[in-house]
Motif scaffolding. Sequence first.
Motif, short mmCIF file in Angstrom:
data_model
loop_
_atom_site.label_atom_id
_atom_site.label_comp_id
_atom_site.label_asym_id
_atom_site.label_seq_id
_atom_site.Cartn_x
_atom_site.Cartn_y
_atom_site.Cartn_z
N ALA A 11 -29.63 114.72 51.85
CA ALA A 11 -29.08 114.48 50.52
C ALA A 11 -28.24 113.22 50.48
O ALA A 11 -28.20 112.52 49.47
N ARG A 12 -27.56 112.93 51.61
CA ARG A 12 -26.65 111.79 51.65
C ARG A 12 -26.34 111.44 53.11
O ARG A 12 -26.63 112.21 54.01
N CYS A 13 -25.73 110.31 53.28
CA CYS A 13 -25.29 109.88 54.60
C CYS A 13 -24.10 110.76 55.03
O CYS A 13 -23.14 110.89 54.28
N LYS A 54 -28.20 102.80 53.64
CA LYS A 54 -28.22 101.42 53.14
C LYS A 54 -26.85 101.01 52.59
O LYS A 54 -26.62 99.83 52.35
N ASP A 55 -25.96 101.98 52.40
CA ASP A 55 -24.61 101.66 51.91
C ASP A 55 -23.71 101.21 53.05
O ASP A 55 -23.12 100.14 53.00
N CYS A 56 -23.61 102.03 54.11
CA CYS A 56 -22.73 101.69 55.23
C CYS A 56 -23.49 101.04 56.40
O CYS A 56 -22.87 100.60 57.37
N LEU A 57 -24.83 101.03 56.30
CA LEU A 57 -25.72 100.43 57.29
C LEU A 57 -25.72 101.16 58.64
O LEU A 57 -26.25 100.63 59.62
N GLU A 58 -25.18 102.35 58.69
CA GLU A 58 -25.13 103.13 59.93
C GLU A 58 -26.35 104.04 60.05
O GLU A 58 -26.78 104.65 59.06
N GLY A 117 -21.25 109.28 52.88
CA GLY A 117 -21.59 110.03 51.67
C GLY A 117 -22.54 109.27 50.75
O GLY A 117 -22.89 109.79 49.69
N GLY A 118 -22.94 108.08 51.14
CA GLY A 118 -23.85 107.29 50.30
C GLY A 118 -25.21 107.95 50.16
O GLY A 118 -25.66 108.67 51.06
N ASP A 119 -25.86 107.69 49.04
CA ASP A 119 -27.17 108.31 48.82
C ASP A 119 -28.32 107.30 48.86
O ASP A 119 -29.45 107.63 48.51
#
Length: 153
Positions: A113-115, A141-145, A119-121
Amino acid sequence: MTQPSIEQVWEWLGAIPDPEIPVITLVDLGIIRDVAFHGETCVVSVTPTYSGCPATSMINVDIETCLRDHGLNKIELKQQLSPAWTTDWMSEKARAALEEYGIAPPQAKGTPARCPRCGGDHIEKLSQFGSTPCKAQWRCKDCLEPFEYFKCI
């Protein structure tokens, strides 16, 4: 030794960590299906997460060690293959612990559902397999982890 209650044995087993993901217990993972006494023998039914799980023998050793450490000497482990284990058997506690640990818990739709880190989706699958066959490798793709997703089974 006085025979412990079934509830006591469940409590003891509830403290055994999964050897591959030590933040969840075997009970919270849902693989311990039943505990009973047949006379003086403690019988524990265990359903492996899948038939080729490399941790199965270690799980059995951990169960026997735990019970022996609590004074039980007559132990029988039964491998219960039917019904097959499913991620639906995982407790909410296990799902929350996975996410806090950085592994996305299984989702009904089959994708995270999310990272679990930020918490990025905005996420993408990198590989169908992660460090074990029951996990897939994803990246946020938000935190690149990168992170692992515990696949639905």
